[in-house]
Design a protein around this motif. Structure first.
Motif, PDB file in Angstrom:
ATOM      1  N   HIS A   1       2.464   1.724  -3.295  1.00  0.00           N
ATOM      2  CA  HIS A   1       1.484   2.250  -4.243  1.00  0.00           C
ATOM      3  C   HIS A   1       1.334   3.759  -4.093  1.00  0.00           C
ATOM      4  O   HIS A   1       1.332   4.503  -5.076  1.00  0.00           O
ATOM      5  CB  HIS A   1       0.148   1.567  -4.028  1.00  0.00           C
TER       6      HIS A   1
ATOM      7  N   CYS B   1      -7.171   2.702  -7.358  1.00  0.00           N
ATOM      8  CA  CYS B   1      -6.620   2.005  -6.204  1.00  0.00           C
ATOM      9  C   CYS B   1      -6.611   2.938  -5.000  1.00  0.00           C
ATOM     10  O   CYS B   1      -5.860   3.904  -4.966  1.00  0.00           O
ATOM     11  CB  CYS B   1      -5.207   1.532  -6.533  1.00  0.00           C
TER      12      CYS B   1
ATOM     13  N   LYS C   1       6.946  -2.842  -6.218  1.00  0.00           N
ATOM     14  CA  LYS C   1       5.600  -3.366  -6.065  1.00  0.00           C
ATOM     15  C   LYS C   1       5.544  -4.832  -6.478  1.00  0.00           C
ATOM     16  O   LYS C   1       4.929  -5.659  -5.809  1.00  0.00           O
ATOM     17  CB  LYS C   1       4.624  -2.540  -6.905  1.00  0.00           C
TER      18      LYS C   1
ATOM     19  N   SER D   1      -3.240  -4.536 -12.721  1.00  0.00           N
ATOM     20  CA  SER D   1      -4.361  -4.577 -11.792  1.00  0.00           C
ATOM     21  C   SER D   1      -5.367  -3.452 -12.049  1.00  0.00           C
ATOM     22  O   SER D   1      -6.433  -3.435 -11.467  1.00  0.00           O
ATOM     23  CB  SER D   1      -3.840  -4.480 -10.357  1.00  0.00           C
ATOM     24  N   GLU D   2      -4.988  -2.543 -12.887  1.00  0.00           N
ATOM     25  CA  GLU D   2      -5.895  -1.419 -13.148  1.00  0.00           C
ATOM     26  C   GLU D   2      -6.162  -1.295 -14.642  1.00  0.00           C
ATOM     27  O   GLU D   2      -5.933  -0.264 -15.243  1.00  0.00           O
ATOM     28  CB  GLU D   2      -5.285  -0.112 -12.624  1.00  0.00           C
TER      29      GLU D   2
ATOM     30  N   ASN E   1     -11.546   8.653  -0.540  1.00  0.00           N
ATOM     31  CA  ASN E   1     -11.681   7.226  -0.836  1.00  0.00           C
ATOM     32  C   ASN E   1     -13.082   6.955  -1.347  1.00  0.00           C
ATOM     33  O   ASN E   1     -13.910   7.864  -1.457  1.00  0.00           O
ATOM     34  CB  ASN E   1     -11.350   6.377   0.398  1.00  0.00           C
TER      35      ASN E   1
ATOM     36  N   ALA F   1       0.840  -1.205   0.000  1.00  0.00           N
ATOM     37  CA  ALA F   1       0.000   0.000   0.000  1.00  0.00           C
ATOM     38  C   ALA F   1       0.870   1.249   0.000  1.00  0.00           C
ATOM     39  O   ALA F   1       0.614   2.214  -0.733  1.00  0.00           O
ATOM     40  CB  ALA F   1      -0.909  -0.007   1.222  1.00  0.00           C
TER      41      ALA F   1
ATOM     42  N   THR G   1      -6.220   5.676 -13.951  1.00  0.00           N
ATOM     43  CA  THR G   1      -5.493   4.422 -13.742  1.00  0.00           C
ATOM     44  C   THR G   1      -3.999   4.639 -13.914  1.00  0.00           C
ATOM     45  O   THR G   1      -3.556   5.551 -14.594  1.00  0.00           O
ATOM     46  CB  THR G   1      -5.920   3.351 -14.763  1.00  0.00           C
TER      47      THR G   1
ATOM     48  N   ASP H   1     -12.138   0.877  -2.896  1.00  0.00           N
ATOM     49  CA  ASP H   1     -11.440   1.305  -4.108  1.00  0.00           C
ATOM     50  C   ASP H   1     -12.395   1.854  -5.153  1.00  0.00           C
ATOM     51  O   ASP H   1     -13.624   1.782  -5.002  1.00  0.00           O
ATOM     52  CB  ASP H   1     -10.552   0.181  -4.662  1.00  0.00           C
TER      53      ASP H   1
END
Lengths: 156, 911
Positions: free
Chosen positions: A82, B819, A104, B878-879, B798, A79, B873, B824
Motif C-alpha cells: 500500500h 488508509c 495488493k 476499500s476506499e 496518522n 501494508a 482516496t 486510519d
C-alpha cells in the motif's frame, strides 16, 4: 553549440515521450515536474530519490516477510504494498503502480506464488525506472552544461 | 571333341552374359526375400505381406502378364527385342562355332602332316619302308587310323613285341597287336560318333530360345526387385474401364482380390480419388502420357500426396486398351515444399510489414516532431502572452478613465483570445483523438457576439462595417461551451474580414427548430451530454450566420474548404496568408458539440458560414453569480448593460468604440514596452493589485506595502506547532515568498495565471490546513503543491496524530488520507465528528487515543463549527467515496493528487 543544445533538447524530448509512451510514467510525473521551479530546482530529483529509497526499503521489507515460508504475514506485506502504491502513484511511476495494484490483490488473496512473482516484477520495474530516470537527469544535466534550458515536454 | 564342345558352350554363355549385362545375373537369386521369386512356395513366407505379394505376383505374372505381353504393343516390342537379341546371340554362336571348326580342321591337317612325318621317321628307324606301298593304296584308311592314333596321343602306348625283328613270329605278333589296336580304335570311333550325336542333340536343345528368354526375364525380374523392393512406388495397369488388371505395391493395405478388377473409385473413398480417376480417364482419352500430383485423403491411408504418371497402352492395332500407372508417394516432399513456400510467403509478408511499419514509424516520428514543435511554439507564445494578459488584468484594477478602461478591456479580451486560440490549436489534436472535453458554462450569446465583433473591430484595418444581429427569441442566457463557440465565431469573423475589402461583415443569430440531422442521432445525444444538456431541460437550437460581402469562394473549392491546411487556392494562400487550419478547427468543434457547419458562397458577392448548435436554456434569475470568465470581464466594464440589446454595429473609425480618434488602428494601442516591464516592476504591480483588492492605499511606498501586506499567517505553521512564531521566521518566509513570486514571473511557466489568482487569495487571512498522510513522498508532493498555491500546512502522520493536532489547534481544513497505520482516516474522522458533537474526546479515548489535555475554551469554539475534512482516496474498493461520506467526510480527492484538484478543493472549502 546551439545545434548541440537543440539536438540534446530534441533527444531529451524524445526520451521523455518514450518514457510516457512505454508506460513508465504517467501524468502525475508531469504534475511533479510542474511543481519544480527556481525555488526548488531539484524538487523532482529529491522526490524521486526519496521514492527510490522507499522502494529499496519496502521491497526489502516485503522480501523478508515473504521469506518466512509458512508464516508469511500477508498483512504486513499488504501494508508495504500500500505504501509503495501510494508513493508510486504520487510520483507517476505508472508501471510500478500497476504492479502494486495487482500485488495488493494477490496479497489479499494470500497468493504466495503470485506475491513472490509480483515482488520480483516490482523489483525489476523500479530498478528499470530508476535507470531510465537517471538517464533523464543526465540528459538534463548535459543540456544545462551545454548552456541550454531543459525544455518542457508536452506529452499530449 | 567333347572337350571342345564344352568350351564352345562356355564361350557362348559368356557371350550371352556380355550381351545382356543390363540385367545383373545373380541379383535376384541372392535375395532371400525375393518377392518375385516364383519358385518359392507361398506358404514358406514368414509374413502375411510377403504371402500376399507372392500370390499377387504369381497371379499377375502367370495369368495376366503373358496375355498383356501378347496383346499390347509394348509386350510385342519387348518380345521382338528378346527374339532379336536371341537371334543375334545365335548368329554369334554359329560364327564362333565355324571359326572353331576352321581351327580344328587346320589342326587336323597339321596333325596329319606330323603323323606322316613321324611314320616316315619311324619307318626309317624301324627300317620297314616296304610297308609303305601296302598301306599306300588305302591311304585314306591309313590316314584315318593315323588320325585316331593321334587322337589318342595322350594315352599312346608303344606296342611291345618280344619276337626278333623281321621274323615270321615277329610279323605275326605285330599283326595281332595291330588288329587289337584297330579294334580298340574302331570302338573309340564308335563311341565318339555316339558322343557327337549326343552333343549335337544337347546343343539343339540348348539353343532353344525359350530357355534363354526365361533366363533373361528372370534377370530382368531380379533387377526390378532389387531396385523396387524398397521404393515407395505403386505401379499398375488398368484397362479401358480403369479396372486394375495388375498392381504392384510395396506396402499394400489391401489384398490382391480387393484390387484387381476394380476401379479406384470402387476401392477408395475420400479426397483425391475422383481426381485421380478423372486424370487417368483424361490421359486415356487424350492418348498422351502425363504426370500430376494428387493429394489423397482416404480412410485407408490417411492424407498422402502422390506424384502419378499415367500413360496410355495400345494394342497392336493401335487401339487403346488401358493405361499404365505409376505413383510415387511424395507427401513429405510436398509438405516440405509447401512449408518452404509458406515460409517464403511469410517472409515476404513480414518484409512488407516491416517496411510498412518503418514507414509508419517514420511518419509517426515526423508527426510527433511536428506536434512537439507546435507544442513548444505555442508554449513559447503562450508564456509571454499570459504575462501580458495577467498584467493587463492587474492594470484594469487600477484607477483608469473611461477611455483607458475601454482600451484595456479590448486588450485583455484580445490577449485572452489569443491565449485561448493557442490552446485550441493544440486542442485540435485532442479533438481528433477524441479526448477533448467540452465544458458547459452559462453565457450570454449577445455579449459573445458583441465582444467578438468588438475585438475584430479593434484590429480592423479596413473600411468595413461590422454588425451583429440577434433575434429577440434568442435566450438571454444559454449553456454551452462558450470558449469554443467564441473560438468558432472569432475564426469565422476574422476569416470573413480577411477576404472582404469593402461592405460589411456580420453575425446573425436566430432560433430554429431542431434540424433533421439531429433527429434521433446517438451522436447528438452524446454531444448534448457533453454539452451538459439533459433531456429534461429545455434545449434550443440556434443558427448562427457569419456573412460577408467579400471575394466569395468558387464552387469547386468548397469541398476542400474544411480540410486541414487547405485553402481555396494557392493564390489565396500567398495573398492572404493563414495556416488553413481555422475552418478545420471550426468544423470539428461544431461537430463535436453536435452541430453542423455549412457554407454558401457566390464569387465576388460574399460568403455565409452557418453553424447550427444545440444549447440548453438557462434561467436568467441566477445570473448574478453564474458569470463565466468571459462575461466576468465584460461585466467589469462600467458600460451600459447590453445583455438584451439585439443589434450592434461597429463602423470603420468613426463608428468604432474608440471615438476619441486615438491610435485605434493596428497594434499601436498595444504598447509593448509597457507590457513587458522588468521583473521587479511586475512584482510591484502585483503588490499594488493586492492592495487594490484589499481596498488598501494604492499610492503607498512599495517596499513598505509588500512587507506590511504580506499575509500574517503565511508560512506560520510550517512546523505544525501552533501559533507561536518568531519575527525572524516571518520575515524570512515572506522574503522567500516574494522571491518565489519573482521567479514565477521571470520563468516562463503556464502557471502564471494560477499564481495571479493565488496572489489575490493571499490577501485574505491565511487558512490553517492539516495534512494527514503517512507517505513521505505524498507529503513532499503535497507540500510542493501547497507552496505553489500559496498555502502552508501542518502534517500529521496518522489518525492519532491528526486527532492530537486538531485537539491542540484550530484548523480550517483537514486533508485526510484514508488508509494509514495506527488509526486510519475514516476512524479518525469519526472521532473528530464525535468530538464536534459532544464537545469531548471520550470516543477517542475509548478508541485508545491518548489525549493528554482537553482545552475547554478551544473545545467550545470548535464544537460550534464543522471542520471540513477532505478524504484523499486511492479510488479502490476499500476506499470508496460512499464510505468517506458515511464516516463524516465532506468531500474527497482521488489520488494521485494533482495541483488542479487540490486547487479546486481548497477554493471550495476555504472561503
Amino acid at each position: 553549440m546551439d545545434a548541440h543544445v537543440a539536438q540534446l533538447q530534441m533527444q531529451y524530448r524524445n526520451y521523455i515521450l518514450s518514457l510516457y509512451q512505454q508506460g513508465f510514467l504517467d501524468d502525475q510525473f508531469t504534475e511533479l515536474k510542474s511543481l519544480q521551479d527556481d525555488g526548488s530546482p531539484d524538487f523532482v530529483a529529491e522526490v524521486l530519490s526519496l521514492f527510490f529509497d522507499d522502494c529499496v526499503k519496502l521491497v526489502g521489507n516485503m522480501a523478508r516477510a515473504l521469506d518466512q515460508i509458512g508464516t508469511v504475514d500477508f498483512c504486513q506485506v499488504g501494508a508495504n504494498v500500500h505504501q509503495l502504491k501510494g508513493s508510486s502513484s504520487s510520483v507517476g511511476a505508472k508501471r510500478v503502480k500497476g504492479l502494486c495494484i495487482n500485488f495488493k490483490e494477490l496479497c489479499e488473496a494470500k497468493n504466495y506464488e503470485g506475491c513472490v512473482r509480483c515482488l520480483q516484477q516490482v523489483d525489476i520495474e523500479y530498478k528499470t525506472l530508476k535507470a531510465k530516470l537517471q538517464d533523464m537527469f543526465n540528459l538534463e544535466k548535459q543540456i544545462v552544461q551545454a548552456g541550454g534550458i531543459v525544455p518542457q515536454v508536452d506529452i499530449n | 571333341m567333347v572337350c571342345e564342345m564344352e568350351t564352345d558352350h562356355q564361350t557362348e554363355e559368356m557371350d550371352v552374359e556380355v550381351l545382356s549385362s543390363m540385367w545383373p545375373e545373380d541379383v535376384g537369386g541372392t535375395e532371400p526375400d525375393n518377392q518375385f521369386n516364383v519358385e518359392k512356395p507361398a506358404g514358406d513366407s514368414d509374413t502375411l505381406k510377403e504371402v500376399d505379394i507372392a500370390e499377387k505376383r504369381t497371379m499377375a505374372d502367370l495369368k495376366r502378364l503373358p496375355d498383356l505381353l501378347d496383346t499390347t504393343d509394348q509386350g510385342s516390342s519387348q518380345l521382338t527385342n528378346l527374339v532379336k537379341q536371341w537371334e543375334y546371340m545365335q548368329d554369334h554362336a554359329v560364327r564362333l562355332l565355324r571359326e572353331e571348326l576352321k581351327i580344328l580342321t587346320k589342326q587336323r591337317e597339321e596333325a596329319e602332316a606330323k603323323e606322316l612325318k613321324i611314320i616316315e621317321e619311324h619307318n626309317f628307324e624301324s627300317e620297314e619302308p616296304e610297308n609303305v606301298p601296302v598301306l599306300d593304296e588305302s591311304s585314306d584308311l591309313f590316314r584315318r587310323f593315323k588320325e585316331k592314333k593321334r587322337d589318342k596321343l595322350v594315352g599312346r602306348k608303344r606296342i611291345e613285341i618280344d619276337e626278333e625283328f623281321d621274323t615270321v613270329a615277329y610279323w605275326k605278333q605285330k599283326a595281332l597287336s595291330l588288329e587289337k589296336m584297330l579294334e580298340a580304335s574302331t570302338e573309340r570311333e564308335r563311341r565318339l560318333i555316339k558322343k557327337l550325336n549326343e552333343s549335337l542333340k544337347t546343343m539343339e536343345s540348348h539353343s532353344a530360345p525359350v530357355e534363354e528368354l526365361t533366363q533373361n526375364l528372370k534377370r530382368a525380374e531380379g533387377f526390378l526387385h532389387f531396385i523396387l523392393q524398397n521404393a515407395p512406388i505403386v505401379m499398375g495397369h488398368q484397362d479401358k474401364d480403369l479396372r486394375y488388371l495388375f498392381i504392384y505395391n510395396k506396402f499394400p493395405t489391401l489384398r490382391e482380390h480387393d484390387i484387381l478388377g476394380k476401379t479406384d473409385v470402387e476401392i477408395f473413398h475420400g479426397g483425391g480419388v475422383k481426381e485421380s480417376e478423372d486424370f487417368k480417364r483424361e490421359v486415356l482419352e487424350k492418348g498422351k502420357a502425363s504426370k500430376r500430383e494428387i493429394t489423397f485423403e482416404t480412410d485407408l491411408f490417411g492424407s498422402k500426396t502422390f506424384l502419378i504418371y499415367v500413360e496410355p497402352v495400345y494394342n497392336k492395332a493401335r487401339e487403346k486398351i488401358g493405361i499404365n500407372y505409376m505413383g510415387m508417394e511424395v507427401t513429405d516432399q510436398v509438405r516440405k515444399r509447401e512449408k518452404m513456400a509458406k515460409l517464403r510467403e511469410d517472409n515476404a509478408v513480414r518484409k512488407a510489414m516491416e517496411s510498412e511499419l518503418t514507414k509508419t514509424i517514420h511518419i509517426t516520428e515526423e508527426t510527433m516532431r511536428a506536434k512537439q514543435m507546435l507544442a513548444t511554439m505555442s508554449h513559447e507564445i503562450r508564456s509571454p502572452l499570459s504575462g501580458v494578459v495577467g498584467m493587463a488584468e492587474i492594470l484594469s484594477t487600477t484607477k483608469l478613465d473611461k477611455e483607458q478602461r475601454q482600451l484595456l478591456n479590448v486588450m485583455i479580451s484580445s490577449g485572452d483570445l489569443v491565449l485561448q486560440l493557442i490552446n485550441d490549436i493544440l486542442d485540435l489534436s485532442k479533438v481528433e483523438s477524441g479526448v477533448m472535453k467540452l465544458e458547459a458554462t452559462k453565457f450570454r450569446p449577445r455579449e459573445v457576439v458583441k465582444h467578438v465583433l468588438q475585438t475584430a473591430a479593434a484590429s480592423l484595418k479596413k473600411e468595413l462595417t461590422l454588425e451583429g444581429n440577434i433575434a429577440d427569441e434568442v435566450p438571454i442566457l444559454v449553456v454551452g461551451d462558450v470558449l469554443r463557440i467564441r473560438q468558432i465565431l472569432t475564426n469565422l469573423i476574422s476569416n470573413a474580414i480577411k477576404f472582404t475589402h469593402q461592405g460589411k461583415v456580420g453575425i446573425k443569430l436566430k432560433v430554429i427548430p431542431e434540424p433533421s440531422f439531429a433527429n434521433g442521432l446517438e451522436l447528438n445525444a452524446d454531444a448534448e451530454e457533453q454539452n451538459g444538456l439533459t433531456e429534461t431541460e429545455t434545449s434550443v437550437w440556434i443558427r448562427c450566420d457569419v456573412y460577408d460581402t467579400g471575394i466569395g469562394i468558387p464552387e469547386n473549392a468548397l469541398p476542400c474548404l474544411f480540410k486541414k491546411y487547405m485553402q481555396a487556392s494557392a493564390d489565396h494562400a500567398r495573398k492572404y496568408g493563414g495556416t488553413g487550419l481555422g475552418l478545420a478547427i471550426c468544423k470539428q468543434l461544431v461537430e463535436l458539440m453536435g452541430g453542423q457547419l455549412t457554407v454558401t458562397s457566390q464569387v465576388d458577392l460574399g460568403s455565409t458560414f452557418t453553424f447550427i448548435l444545440p444549447y440548453k436554456v438557462a434561467t436568467s434569475n441566477d445570473h448574478s453569480d453564474d458569470q463565466d470568465e468571459f462575461s466576468d470581464m465584460v461585466d467589469h466594464q462600467p458600460e451600459p448593460d447590453d445583455s438584451t440589446e439585439g443589434y450592434f454595429q461597429f463602423k470603420p473609425l468613426l463608428g468604432s468604440i474608440y471615438s476619441n480618434g486615438g491610435p485605434v488602428i493596428g497594434n499601436n494601442f498595444l504598447p509593448h514596452k509597457v507590457m513587458l516591464p522588468s521583473p521587479v516592476k511586475l512584482i510591484n504591480g502585483q503588490s499594488e493589485a493586492v492592495q487594490v483588492e484589499n481596498g488598501g492605499c494604492m499610492d503607498g511606498p512599495r517596499h513598505e506595502t509588500r512587507s506590511g501586506h504580506c499575509p500574517e499567517s503565511a508560512h506560520q505553521y510550517e512546523n505544525g506547532n501552533g501559533p507561536c512564531h518568531s519575527k525572524e521566521s516571518e520575515s524570512c518566509s515572506s522574503s522567500q515568498a516574494s522571491s518565489e513570486m519573482e521567479s514565477e514571473f521571470t520563468v516562463s511557466s503556464p502557471r502564471e495565471e494560477e499564481k495571479a489568482e493565488t496572489v489575490v487569495k493571499e490577501t485574505s487571512k491565511q487558512p490553517k490546513i492539516l495534512l494527514v498522510e503517512d507517505n513521505k513522498i505524498n507529503i513532499m508532493v503535497a507540500k510542493s503543491m501547497m507552496k505553489q498555491l500559496g498555502y502552508t500546512f501542518d502534517i500529521a502522520n496518522n489518525g492519532v496524530e491528526a486527532v492530537t493536532a486538531i485537539n491542540g489547534s484550530s484548523y480550517d481544513l483537514v486533508l485526510m488520507d484514508v488508509c494509514m497505520p495506527v488509526l486510519d482516516g475514516l476512524k479518525a474522522t469519526r472521532l473528530i465528528r464525535s468530538y464536534e458533537q459532544s464537545g469531548n474526546w471520550d470516543a477517542a479515548v475509548e478508541a485508545g487515543v491518548d489525549i493528554k489535555t482537553l482545552e475547554d475554551k478551544q473545545l467550545c469554539v470548535r464544537s460550534t463549527n464543522r471542520l471540513p475534512i477532505i478524504a484523499m482516496t486511492a479510488n479502490t474498493l476499500s476506499e470508496s467515496s460512499e464510505e468517506c461520506y458515511a464516516n463524516g467526510m465532506d468531500s474527497f480527492i482521488s489520488k494521485p493528487v494533482t495541483l488542479q484538484k487540490l486547487k479546486e478543493c481548497l477554493k471550495q472549502y476555504l472561503h
